[in-house]
Design a protein around this motif. Structure first.
Motif, PDB file in Angstrom:
ATOM      1  N   ILE A 117       2.140   8.448  -1.009  1.00  0.00           N
ATOM      2  CA  ILE A 117       1.868   7.131  -0.401  1.00  0.00           C
ATOM      3  C   ILE A 117       2.842   6.104  -0.971  1.00  0.00           C
ATOM      4  N   LYS A 118       3.163   6.255  -2.271  1.00  0.00           N
ATOM      5  CA  LYS A 118       4.089   5.320  -2.919  1.00  0.00           C
ATOM      6  C   LYS A 118       5.437   5.331  -2.213  1.00  0.00           C
ATOM      7  N   GLN A 126      10.682  -2.335   1.660  1.00  0.00           N
ATOM      8  CA  GLN A 126      12.125  -2.547   1.696  1.00  0.00           C
ATOM      9  C   GLN A 126      12.599  -2.883   3.116  1.00  0.00           C
ATOM     10  N   ILE A 127      12.081  -2.190   4.112  1.00  0.00           N
ATOM     11  CA  ILE A 127      12.621  -2.320   5.473  1.00  0.00           C
ATOM     12  C   ILE A 127      11.822  -3.325   6.317  1.00  0.00           C
ATOM     13  N   LEU A 128      10.546  -3.460   6.053  1.00  0.00           N
ATOM     14  CA  LEU A 128       9.712  -4.401   6.818  1.00  0.00           C
ATOM     15  C   LEU A 128       9.041  -5.388   5.855  1.00  0.00           C
ATOM     16  N   PRO A 129       9.824  -6.216   5.155  1.00  0.00           N
ATOM     17  CA  PRO A 129       9.231  -7.050   4.098  1.00  0.00           C
ATOM     18  C   PRO A 129       8.196  -8.043   4.605  1.00  0.00           C
ATOM     19  N   LYS A 130       8.257  -8.347   5.915  1.00  0.00           N
ATOM     20  CA  LYS A 130       7.298  -9.363   6.406  1.00  0.00           C
ATOM     21  C   LYS A 130       6.002  -8.750   6.952  1.00  0.00           C
ATOM     22  N   SER A 131       5.983  -7.444   7.139  1.00  0.00           N
ATOM     23  CA  SER A 131       4.772  -6.815   7.699  1.00  0.00           C
ATOM     24  C   SER A 131       3.683  -6.742   6.637  1.00  0.00           C
ATOM     25  N   LYS A 132       2.440  -6.823   7.093  1.00  0.00           N
ATOM     26  CA  LYS A 132       1.319  -6.629   6.162  1.00  0.00           C
ATOM     27  C   LYS A 132       1.058  -5.123   6.044  1.00  0.00           C
ATOM     28  N   ILE A 133       0.826  -4.667   4.815  1.00  0.00           N
ATOM     29  CA  ILE A 133       0.612  -3.224   4.605  1.00  0.00           C
ATOM     30  C   ILE A 133      -0.850  -2.984   4.212  1.00  0.00           C
ATOM     31  N   PHE A 134      -1.477  -2.035   4.916  1.00  0.00           N
ATOM     32  CA  PHE A 134      -2.871  -1.683   4.636  1.00  0.00           C
ATOM     33  C   PHE A 134      -2.958  -0.210   4.245  1.00  0.00           C
ATOM     34  N   LEU A 135      -3.837   0.082   3.299  1.00  0.00           N
ATOM     35  CA  LEU A 135      -4.041   1.479   2.887  1.00  0.00           C
ATOM     36  C   LEU A 135      -5.487   1.894   3.156  1.00  0.00           C
ATOM     37  N   PRO A 140      -8.574   5.997  -1.023  1.00  0.00           N
ATOM     38  CA  PRO A 140      -9.242   4.807  -1.578  1.00  0.00           C
ATOM     39  C   PRO A 140     -10.757   4.835  -1.451  1.00  0.00           C
ATOM     40  N   ILE A 141     -11.298   5.641  -0.512  1.00  0.00           N
ATOM     41  CA  ILE A 141     -12.765   5.737  -0.419  1.00  0.00           C
ATOM     42  C   ILE A 141     -13.301   6.538  -1.621  1.00  0.00           C
ATOM     43  N   LEU A 142     -12.585   7.600  -1.973  1.00  0.00           N
ATOM     44  CA  LEU A 142     -13.066   8.458  -3.063  1.00  0.00           C
ATOM     45  C   LEU A 142     -12.674   7.940  -4.446  1.00  0.00           C
ATOM     46  N   LEU A 143     -11.546   7.231  -4.526  1.00  0.00           N
ATOM     47  CA  LEU A 143     -11.090   6.706  -5.821  1.00  0.00           C
ATOM     48  C   LEU A 143     -10.716   5.222  -5.681  1.00  0.00           C
ATOM     49  N   PRO A 144     -11.691   4.367  -5.411  1.00  0.00           N
ATOM     50  CA  PRO A 144     -11.353   2.954  -5.152  1.00  0.00           C
ATOM     51  C   PRO A 144     -10.670   2.252  -6.325  1.00  0.00           C
ATOM     52  N   LEU A 145     -11.116   2.557  -7.545  1.00  0.00           N
ATOM     53  CA  LEU A 145     -10.527   1.866  -8.703  1.00  0.00           C
ATOM     54  C   LEU A 145      -9.104   2.355  -8.962  1.00  0.00           C
ATOM     55  N   HIS A 146      -8.906   3.661  -8.821  1.00  0.00           N
ATOM     56  CA  HIS A 146      -7.567   4.208  -9.017  1.00  0.00           C
ATOM     57  C   HIS A 146      -6.612   3.658  -7.964  1.00  0.00           C
ATOM     58  N   ALA A 147      -7.085   3.597  -6.715  1.00  0.00           N
ATOM     59  CA  ALA A 147      -6.237   3.068  -5.631  1.00  0.00           C
ATOM     60  C   ALA A 147      -5.896   1.606  -5.894  1.00  0.00           C
ATOM     61  N   GLU A 148      -6.878   0.875  -6.379  1.00  0.00           N
ATOM     62  CA  GLU A 148      -6.662  -0.548  -6.681  1.00  0.00           C
ATOM     63  C   GLU A 148      -5.615  -0.693  -7.789  1.00  0.00           C
ATOM     64  N   LYS A 149      -5.785   0.097  -8.838  1.00  0.00           N
ATOM     65  CA  LYS A 149      -4.866   0.012  -9.979  1.00  0.00           C
ATOM     66  C   LYS A 149      -3.441   0.407  -9.568  1.00  0.00           C
ATOM     67  N   LYS A 154       1.083  -3.721  -4.417  1.00  0.00           N
ATOM     68  CA  LYS A 154       2.094  -3.239  -3.467  1.00  0.00           C
ATOM     69  C   LYS A 154       1.655  -3.386  -2.013  1.00  0.00           C
ATOM     70  N   VAL A 155       0.332  -3.386  -1.781  1.00  0.00           N
ATOM     71  CA  VAL A 155      -0.141  -3.467  -0.399  1.00  0.00           C
ATOM     72  C   VAL A 155      -1.039  -4.695  -0.240  1.00  0.00           C
ATOM     73  N   ASP A 156      -1.245  -5.125   1.004  1.00  0.00           N
ATOM     74  CA  ASP A 156      -2.020  -6.351   1.236  1.00  0.00           C
ATOM     75  C   ASP A 156      -3.522  -6.109   1.204  1.00  0.00           C
ATOM     76  N   LEU A 157      -3.950  -4.958   1.716  1.00  0.00           N
ATOM     77  CA  LEU A 157      -5.389  -4.667   1.722  1.00  0.00           C
ATOM     78  C   LEU A 157      -5.620  -3.171   1.513  1.00  0.00           C
ATOM     79  N   ILE A 158      -6.673  -2.866   0.748  1.00  0.00           N
ATOM     80  CA  ILE A 158      -7.057  -1.459   0.568  1.00  0.00           C
ATOM     81  C   ILE A 158      -8.477  -1.321   1.106  1.00  0.00           C
TER      82      ILE A 158
END
Ligand code: SF4
Length: 448
Positions: A117-118, A126-135, A140-149, A154-158
């Motif tokens: 995912i990284k 790098q290529i779409l700096p203005k787009s909002k990124i969602f994960l 993230p459902i199974l490891l919400p804290l790890h995904a957050e950390k 790097k992303v706008d919403l998880i």
């Protein structure tokens, strides 16, 4: 509004396209199109993204792959680490062609694939700096804290509770409550694929069991199915529009105690279509629900390679870890399949290695017992899935790197400092070789 949906590549010790499709975002695509969003999809695991790669008759096949450096925590593992999927330049080209996207939605599957995912996030930033990124997706459902950390900066919403619902809520879409119910999902959107070797879809979501090693309950709390007529229309449409005859049920538990009459009705209706389709289930089916009538319907429907969930021949282990079947119940379903005309070598059985209640010897016993029937063995190596009962019983938490949960290494590596290895690396290799050798002696049946 323009939205890009991305299924990342895989970083792993092994991966094979056993009917792997990002079904969640294929549903999402049609939901978003219904609300007039302009949607594009990049499936980094599409084997035919640029060129047609060979496939077996059931549509499965090899992913393109290359060896990559191992992460520090895996550096002592004596197996090559690989990147599977379309190459980086193709991903970048796709993104360059969609620089006007408002949103990029990245899905995820196995928690131990999070490093891929990284790669995608870095390219998008790098290529779409203005787009909002969602994960979203399972990670993230199974490891919400790890995904957050790992991804919060790097992303706008998880999306940590419900991928679809949280996204649709963010996009301010009306009437989203209906997407709390699977019966209201549209059909998956296969329009992005140049060549479709197989169609993955679901008649149902969820399961009534809560096996120690499975996260089905954490991902989908309740069992739900689509209406039969709607599902039949979906199959007809998908088969006509893609030209594919291979239909793959992704259901967690296709057969269960509440739906057998419904499933029989569904199979009868599909048989009437006379479309010469072939059906598969990568998730094992519970043989205890296969009575004679269902077995005959499966045979008539062209339900190929039935994969039976057994995991172990030990009733004692079942009573401790899943309570879903006994050996007698397995034999009941098997007898009915044989009665219906399946040859033993057309049927396979999942055996699970790595449970702490079993030894390597116990697994050999299960394999040898099943092998006497001349059935094909499918050895599953246990992987740790967060939010399962097993995860909590083992005292694990989100501070542990999920790279260690990978089924290719967990048995002989354990979780250093926390959980001892279940067997040595040599025993692991020997066990896998033993199963390969047994299976190779059975004449496999090619399905035309
Ligand atoms: S392993 Fe199968 S039977 Fe058990 S909870 Fe998961 S889906 Fe249900």
């Amino acid at each position: 509004m323009k939205i890009i949906l991305i299924n990342p590549p895989i970083y792993d010790f092994s991966a094979y396209d056993v009917w792997l499709k990002p079904l969640g975002i294929l549903y999402l695509s049609n939901i978003l199109k219904n609300y007039n969003f302009e949607v594009f999809l990049l499936d980094c695991l599409d084997r035919n993204y640029f060129e047609e790669l060979p496939a077996k008759q059931d549509g499965t096949g090899k992913f393109p792959s290359k060896i990559i450096p191992k992460p520090e925590i895996l550096k002592n593992i004596p197996i090559n680490y690989r990147r599977y999927g379309i190459d980086e330049n193709k991903i970048k080209n796709f993104l360059f062609n969609h620089q006007d996207a408002n949103y990029v939605v990245i899905t995820s599957s196995m928690t131990y694939w999070y490093q891929a995912i990284k790669e995608i996030v870095d390219f998008v930033k790098q290529i779409l700096p203005k787009s909002k990124i969602f994960l979203g997706g399972n990670y993230p459902i199974l490891l919400p804290l790890h995904a957050e950390k790992t991804f919060a900066d790097k992303v706008d919403l998880i999306f940590k509770r419900s991928f679809f619902y949280e996204l649709l809520e963010y996009l301010n879409i009306e009437n989203i409550k209906k997407y709390n119910y699977f019966k209201n999902f549209p059909s998956p959107d296969y329009s992005y694929y140049k060549k479709v070797y197989y169609i993955v879809t679901r008649f149902s979501y969820g399961c009534f069991y809560n096996c120690d090693y499975c996260a089905s309950k954490s991902i989908t709390a309740k069992y739900e199915n689509k209406e039969i007529n709607k599902f039949i229309e979906e199959i007809k449409f998908l088969s006509f529009s893609t030209g594919s005859k291979n239909i793959v049920f992704y259901d967690d538990a296709l057969f269960n105690h509440k739906n057998i009459d419904l499933i029989k009705k569904l199979f009868k209706e599909i048989s009437k279509l006379d479309l010469k389709l072939k059906f598969y289930t990568p998730n094992g089916i519970n043989p205890k629900f296969i009575d004679r009538e269902l077995a005959i319907l499966m045979k008539e429907l062209n339900f190929l390679d039935p994969r039976l969930s057994l995991e172990t021949i030990s009733d004692l282990t079942h009573s401790k870890v899943d309570k879903k079947i006994t050996l007698k119940e397995f034999e009941y379903g098997l007898e009915n399949l044989l009665y219906a005309g399946y040859k033993p070598q057309e049927i396979s059985v999942y055996i699970l290695a790595g449970l702490s209640t079993e030894t390597v010897e116990d697994v050999y016993n299960s394999i040898n017992y099943i092998s006497r029937y001349n059935l094909r063995i499918r050895l599953c190596e246990l992987s740790i899935v967060p939010k399962t009962k097993l995860f909590y019983k083992l005292g694990l938490d989100e501070s542990i790197d999920p790279l260690l949960y990978n089924n290719s290494i967990f048995l002989f590596n354990g979780i250093p400092g926390k959980i001892p290895a279940w067997c040595s690396y040599d025993e692991f290799v020997k066990l896998k070789d033993y199963v390969r050798e047994l299976n190779s002696k059975k004449k496999m049946v090619e399905h035309v």
